[in-house]
Enzyme design. Structure first.
Site, short mmCIF file in Angstrom:
data_model
loop_
_atom_site.label_atom_id
_atom_site.label_comp_id
_atom_site.label_asym_id
_atom_site.label_seq_id
_atom_site.Cartn_x
_atom_site.Cartn_y
_atom_site.Cartn_z
N TRP A 71 -1.83 -5.29 3.97
CA TRP A 71 -1.88 -6.63 4.53
C TRP A 71 -1.76 -7.70 3.45
CZ3 TRP A 71 -0.89 -6.77 9.54
CH2 TRP A 71 -1.25 -5.68 10.33
N SER A 72 -2.66 -8.67 3.43
CA SER A 72 -2.47 -9.83 2.55
C SER A 72 -2.75 -9.57 1.09
CB SER A 72 -3.33 -11.00 3.03
OG SER A 72 -2.81 -11.53 4.23
N THR A 73 -3.23 -8.40 0.74
CA THR A 73 -3.29 -8.05 -0.68
C THR A 73 -1.88 -8.09 -1.27
OG1 THR A 73 -5.29 -6.75 -0.29
CG2 THR A 73 -4.10 -6.29 -2.31
N LYS A 75 0.09 -10.53 -0.99
CA LYS A 75 0.44 -11.89 -1.38
C LYS A 75 0.38 -12.09 -2.90
CE LYS A 75 -0.71 -14.41 2.90
NZ LYS A 75 -1.15 -13.36 3.84
#
Length: 388
Positions: A71-73, A75
């Site tokens: 997921w947003s890791t 980014k």
């Protein structure tokens, strides 16, 4: 651990025994299913652990090279792509986005700066028109809609978490400057040369290594309605347009798409290496990826505030740098307020602390209900700093 608990495998330096204990406690006390953890100190791996199961039915053990959607890791690595370009003089973080992406100037966005994209301050936390999961898989459609849409708030004034749009916004700038989508750019410039096992999306040939995500345990329907009823329109757009979760992330269509805010796949070892570039002040594995000055710029705070999307879920203000979140006074990434990191929906995390020379990568498949600061991650970070 007892014979009924998942076996933990790998290596942990004796100095970091507390970290291994916290990792094991996650299985015993915090409902962990399958997970991996890696820690580096001054570029040397001191913790490399994995254990549990890669599926809900507990038929596939989580092994050394199991991959999972984090997921947003994701980014952090996407921000790294932009900083590589800026470090080479090809991208000006203080220039208008429209200088690289002319269509973006529509609907009053001509003064939105590249730094606003990196720091969740562009006012584009979500689209205003309904956007389906299938449409999310269409890069050209999604970026065209973002270019045409009006900001939810005055850009540059406040942060509001760009949960899914972040990767398309930063990623399209990377594509306009380099000619490559961020996944391909990351592979060419960072993960390929450094041998890091991380991709945006997942090649079909690697699907056999991927753990299946397991959705969070559902909150009571009344509680869900109460929470969503408190969200501002921008937050609803960011978090529910479209709604994505474990079900979508386990599909071939999700894995085949380029969703740079949310569909990076890798090992904990790979996360620790990528965030290790920031912890190493631009260098990792004997290679320099960023100049020290460019690496420092990643954690240039853009102003503390109550986040316009996530604010209802936190009892404190937060501060975003140019791509990563500062640990700040709340200590999300340890006691050093200048440490940085990024959490992924449901629990995963990457952490970088240049002062301590430390990076951490944590990946798991049983998602918790938290967008950030999952109790499993918090326990691991606390144990790490207790050993330093």
């Amino acid at each position: 651990m007892s014979e009924h608990e998942p076996q933990v495998h790998g290596h942990c330096d004796a100095r970091f025994a507390a970290v291994r204990e916290a990792f094991e406690e996650n299985f015993r006390d915090r409902d962990e299913l399958g997970a991996a953890l890696a820690v580096t100190v001054d570029g040397t791996t001191v913790v490399d652990l994995w254990g549990g199961w890669a599926d809900a039915a507990r038929t596939r053990p989580w092994d050394r090279d199991t991959l999972v959607n984090v997921w947003s890791t994701t980014k952090g690595p996407v921000a790294l792509c932009a900083h590589v370009l800026a470090d080479r003089g090809l991208l000006d973080l203080d220039a208008p986005v429209a200088a690289y992406w002319p269509e973006f100037a529509a609907a009053g966005k001509e003064k939105v700066l590249v730094r606003h994209l990196l720091s969740h301050r562009a006012g584009l936390a979500g689209l205003r028109e309904p956007h389906s999961v299938a449409q999310l898989y269409d890069w050209e459609l999604t970026t065209a809609r973002l270019a045409a849409t009006e900001p939810w708030w005055e850009p540059g004034t406040r942060s509001g978490y760009h949960a899914l749009t972040y990767g398309f916004l930063v990623g399209e700038v990377v594509r306009r400057v380099s000619g490559l989508l961020p996944g391909a750019f990351l592979e060419r410039e960072v993960t390929g040369p450094l041998g890091i096992d991380f991709t945006v999306g997942l090649p079909e040939k690697e699907s056999g290594r991927a753990a299946r995500l397991v959705r969070p345990r559902a909150a009571p329907a009344g509680e869900q309605a109460r929470v969503f009823g408190q969200l501002a329109p921008a937050a609803l757009a960011a978090l529910t347009n479209p709604v994505v979760g474990a079900t979508e992330a386990n599909t071939p269509e999700w894995r085949a798409a380029e969703i740079p805010a949310a569909n990076g796949h890798g090992t904990a070892r790979a996360i620790a290496a990528l965030y290790g570039v920031f912890a190493g002040r631009g260098a990792y594995g004997g290679r320099r990826v960023l100049s020290p000055e460019a690496a420092e710029r990643v954690r240039e705070g853009q102003g503390s505030c109550r986040d316009l999307v996530l604010g209802a879920g936190f009892a404190h203000d937060t501060e975003v740098g140019l791509g990563l979140w500062l640990s700040g006074p709340n200590g999300s990434y340890g006691p050093n307020p200048r440490a940085v990191g990024h959490d992924g929906f449901g629990g995963s995390c990457g952490l970088a602390d240049p002062e301590a020379g430390v990076s951490l990568g944590y990946a798991m498949n049983r998602m918790g209900p938290h967008i950030a600061d999952d109790p499993r991650k918090t326990a691991l970070v606390k144990a790490l700093y207790s050993a330093l």
